[in-house]
Design a protein around this motif. Structure first.
Motif, PDB file in Angstrom:
ATOM      1  N   ARG A   1      97.539 -13.522  39.304  1.00 27.07           N
ATOM      2  CA  ARG A   1      96.634 -12.766  38.457  1.00 27.07           C
ATOM      3  C   ARG A   1      96.331 -11.430  39.119  1.00 27.07           C
ATOM      4  NH1 ARG A   1      90.272 -13.966  36.946  1.00 27.07           N
ATOM      5  NH2 ARG A   1      90.074 -12.310  35.378  1.00 27.07           N
ATOM      6  N   THR A   2      96.279 -10.355  38.340  1.00 29.57           N
ATOM      7  CA  THR A   2      95.954  -9.028  38.868  1.00 29.57           C
ATOM      8  C   THR A   2      94.896  -8.375  37.987  1.00 29.57           C
ATOM      9  OG1 THR A   2      97.711  -7.926  37.597  1.00 29.57           O
ATOM     10  CG2 THR A   2      98.289  -8.739  39.796  1.00 29.57           C
ATOM     11  N   TRP A   3      94.086  -7.501  38.603  1.00 30.41           N
ATOM     12  CA  TRP A   3      93.111  -6.731  37.856  1.00 30.41           C
ATOM     13  C   TRP A   3      92.691  -5.522  38.689  1.00 30.41           C
ATOM     14  CZ3 TRP A   3      92.059 -11.104  40.538  1.00 30.41           C
ATOM     15  CH2 TRP A   3      90.984 -11.099  41.435  1.00 30.41           C
ATOM     16  N   THR A   4      92.087  -4.547  38.025  1.00 29.92           N
ATOM     17  CA  THR A   4      91.611  -3.333  38.694  1.00 29.92           C
ATOM     18  C   THR A   4      90.116  -3.169  38.444  1.00 29.92           C
ATOM     19  OG1 THR A   4      93.754  -2.226  38.440  1.00 29.92           O
ATOM     20  CG2 THR A   4      91.837  -0.836  38.873  1.00 29.92           C
ATOM     21  N   ARG A   5      89.387  -2.851  39.522  1.00 27.32           N
ATOM     22  CA  ARG A   5      87.963  -2.579  39.389  1.00 27.32           C
ATOM     23  C   ARG A   5      87.575  -1.550  40.447  1.00 27.32           C
ATOM     24  NH1 ARG A   5      83.766  -7.387  38.736  1.00 27.32           N
ATOM     25  NH2 ARG A   5      84.829  -7.355  36.705  1.00 27.32           N
ATOM     26  N   GLY A   6      86.850  -0.533  40.018  1.00 24.39           N
ATOM     27  CA  GLY A   6      86.390   0.482  40.944  1.00 24.39           C
ATOM     28  C   GLY A   6      87.510   1.218  41.656  1.00 24.39           C
ATOM     29  N   GLY A   7      88.635   1.387  40.987  1.00 17.14           N
ATOM     30  CA  GLY A   7      89.760   2.091  41.583  1.00 17.14           C
ATOM     31  C   GLY A   7      90.583   1.265  42.551  1.00 17.14           C
ATOM     32  N   VAL A   8      90.282  -0.030  42.655  1.00 16.93           N
ATOM     33  CA  VAL A   8      91.006  -0.919  43.561  1.00 16.93           C
ATOM     34  C   VAL A   8      91.780  -1.950  42.748  1.00 16.93           C
ATOM     35  CG1 VAL A   8      90.815  -2.521  45.497  1.00 16.93           C
ATOM     36  CG2 VAL A   8      89.204  -0.616  45.297  1.00 16.93           C
ATOM     37  N   PHE A   9      93.086  -2.014  42.982  1.00 16.70           N
ATOM     38  CA  PHE A   9      93.938  -2.984  42.300  1.00 16.70           C
ATOM     39  C   PHE A   9      94.007  -4.247  43.144  1.00 16.70           C
ATOM     40  CE2 PHE A   9      98.203  -4.827  41.630  1.00 16.70           C
ATOM     41  CZ  PHE A   9      98.149  -5.055  40.257  1.00 16.70           C
ATOM     42  N   ARG A  10      93.711  -5.385  42.536  1.00 13.49           N
ATOM     43  CA  ARG A  10      93.619  -6.644  43.268  1.00 13.49           C
ATOM     44  C   ARG A  10      94.649  -7.648  42.748  1.00 13.49           C
ATOM     45  NH1 ARG A  10      88.451  -6.336  45.820  1.00 13.49           N
ATOM     46  NH2 ARG A  10      87.253  -4.597  44.958  1.00 13.49           N
ATOM     47  N   CYS A  11      95.078  -8.486  43.676  1.00 19.60           N
ATOM     48  CA  CYS A  11      96.102  -9.471  43.386  1.00 19.60           C
ATOM     49  C   CYS A  11      95.649 -10.825  43.927  1.00 19.60           C
ATOM     50  CB  CYS A  11      97.422  -9.044  44.042  1.00 19.60           C
ATOM     51  SG  CYS A  11      98.791 -10.185  43.806  1.00 19.60           S
ATOM     52  N   LEU A  12      95.704 -11.862  43.094  1.00 20.75           N
ATOM     53  CA  LEU A  12      95.280 -13.192  43.492  1.00 20.75           C
ATOM     54  C   LEU A  12      96.343 -14.210  43.106  1.00 20.75           C
ATOM     55  CD1 LEU A  12      93.093 -15.273  44.428  1.00 20.75           C
ATOM     56  CD2 LEU A  12      92.288 -15.277  42.039  1.00 20.75           C
ATOM     57  N   VAL A  13      96.701 -15.078  44.049  1.00 16.43           N
ATOM     58  CA  VAL A  13      97.626 -16.176  43.788  1.00 16.43           C
ATOM     59  C   VAL A  13      96.872 -17.488  43.969  1.00 16.43           C
ATOM     60  CG1 VAL A  13      99.803 -17.295  44.415  1.00 16.43           C
ATOM     61  CG2 VAL A  13      99.568 -14.812  44.645  1.00 16.43           C
ATOM     62  N   THR A  14      96.922 -18.359  42.964  1.00 17.76           N
ATOM     63  CA  THR A  14      96.294 -19.673  43.048  1.00 17.76           C
ATOM     64  C   THR A  14      97.356 -20.749  42.851  1.00 17.76           C
ATOM     65  OG1 THR A  14      95.756 -19.560  40.691  1.00 17.76           O
ATOM     66  CG2 THR A  14      94.050 -18.874  42.239  1.00 17.76           C
ATOM     67  N   ASP A  15      97.035 -21.963  43.317  1.00 18.06           N
ATOM     68  CA  ASP A  15      97.988 -23.053  43.130  1.00 18.06           C
ATOM     69  C   ASP A  15      97.749 -23.733  41.786  1.00 18.06           C
ATOM     70  OD1 ASP A  15      95.793 -24.712  43.421  1.00 18.06           O
ATOM     71  OD2 ASP A  15      96.373 -25.483  45.394  1.00 18.06           O
ATOM     72  N   ALA A  16      98.448 -24.837  41.540  1.00 19.41           N
ATOM     73  CA  ALA A  16      98.380 -25.503  40.240  1.00 19.41           C
ATOM     74  C   ALA A  16      96.977 -26.008  39.924  1.00 19.41           C
ATOM     75  CB  ALA A  16      99.377 -26.653  40.204  1.00 19.41           C
ATOM     76  N   ASP A  17      96.174 -26.265  40.954  1.00 13.25           N
ATOM     77  CA  ASP A  17      94.808 -26.743  40.749  1.00 13.25           C
ATOM     78  C   ASP A  17      93.797 -25.608  40.659  1.00 13.25           C
ATOM     79  OD1 ASP A  17      95.575 -29.453  40.825  1.00 13.25           O
ATOM     80  OD2 ASP A  17      95.559 -29.419  43.026  1.00 13.25           O
ATOM     81  N   GLY A  18      94.267 -24.393  40.818  1.00 20.11           N
ATOM     82  CA  GLY A  18      93.371 -23.250  40.786  1.00 20.11           C
ATOM     83  C   GLY A  18      92.788 -22.872  42.124  1.00 20.11           C
ATOM     84  N   ASP A  19      93.214 -23.554  43.182  1.00 19.12           N
ATOM     85  CA  ASP A  19      92.719 -23.222  44.521  1.00 19.12           C
ATOM     86  C   ASP A  19      93.337 -21.920  45.018  1.00 19.12           C
ATOM     87  OD1 ASP A  19      91.100 -25.456  44.715  1.00 19.12           O
ATOM     88  OD2 ASP A  19      92.666 -26.687  45.620  1.00 19.12           O
ATOM     89  N   TRP A  20      92.549 -21.181  45.817  1.00 21.32           N
ATOM     90  CA  TRP A  20      93.022 -19.920  46.381  1.00 21.32           C
ATOM     91  C   TRP A  20      94.191 -20.153  47.323  1.00 21.32           C
ATOM     92  CZ3 TRP A  20      92.774 -18.498  51.645  1.00 21.32           C
ATOM     93  CH2 TRP A  20      93.131 -17.183  51.918  1.00 21.32           C
TER      94      TRP A  20
END
Length: 216
Positions: free
Chosen positions: A115-134
């Motif tokens: 999942r990716t998103w941008t807030r306050g000029g910062v682009f962020r990237c998050l990968v979670t597993d099948a259970d939604g854990d970080w």
């Protein structure tokens, strides 16, 4: 390599929401505003361009507990210059850089979600597993022609599965699409292995220190 240092300073303050840097004769002062990290002095020069007299003066006149020092030179040279009350921390850190260019989207390993998103000029990237854990994360702050990669982390249980490389390629692709030509970051020895694997080059060693107060 002063331009790389300035690029790192400009992107870091955006990434962390810190105050704009104050330009000093020797570099930059940044107000961070955290209890254990009230601010930082960042020296603009690297290697032989770092002057002993400047380091001695800055560290001798600092009185704020929790102020940090960032000097892009070997600790063996810098640490003897620190005034009383300063403690080095970290070991083997470096400033690194890479050229940005078009990149194909990375493949998300089976069982993971990106999942990716941008807030306050910062682009962020998050990968979670099948259970939604970080599993892995990172962010990048473009500031014109340069961008700063920051806070790259992968959970121990999910390491060596290509997630760090996926995050890096995702961040770099986005920054390039926004017009950035180069990227910089400051890394630990563990992180350096990942960054070298995806094409980053070392600019200079980084010495870190923190003011803990007189007599400590």
């Amino acid at each position: 390599m002063e331009n790389a240092v300035r690029a790192w300073v400009d992107g870091w303050v955006v990434s962390r929401g810190a105050a704009p840097p104050v330009v000093e004769p020797w570099g930059y002062t940044i107000d961070v505003g955290l209890p254990q990290h009230v601010g930082r002095h960042v020296f603009a020069g690297t290697g032989d361009a770092v002057r002993e007299a400047d380091v001695r003066k800055v560290t001798a006149t600092t009185r704020a507990t929790g102020m940090q020092l960032k000097v892009f030179e070997e600790p063996e040279r810098v640490v003897p210059w620190l005034a009383p009350g300063w403690e080095p921390f970290g070991s083997g850190d470096h400033l690194m850089t890479t050229r940005l260019g078009p990149a194909t989207p990375g493949t998300v390993p089976a069982g993971y979600h990106l999942r990716t998103w941008t807030r306050g000029g910062v682009f962020r990237c998050l990968v979670t597993d099948a259970d939604g854990d970080w599993a892995s994360r990172g962010q990048i702050a473009p500031t014109g022609a340069s961008a700063v990669v920051d806070q790259i982390e992968t959970a121990e249980a999910h390491q060596r599965r290509g997630l760090g490389a996926l995050v890096m390629h995702t961040l770099q692709r986005e920054a390039h699409a926004l017009g950035a030509e180069t990227a910089v970051l400051a890394c630990t020895p563990q992180g350096r292995l990942l960054y070298e694997a995806v094409g980053w080059k070392t600019v200079a060693p980084l010495t870190n220190a923190k003011y803990v107060g007189p007599g400590k």
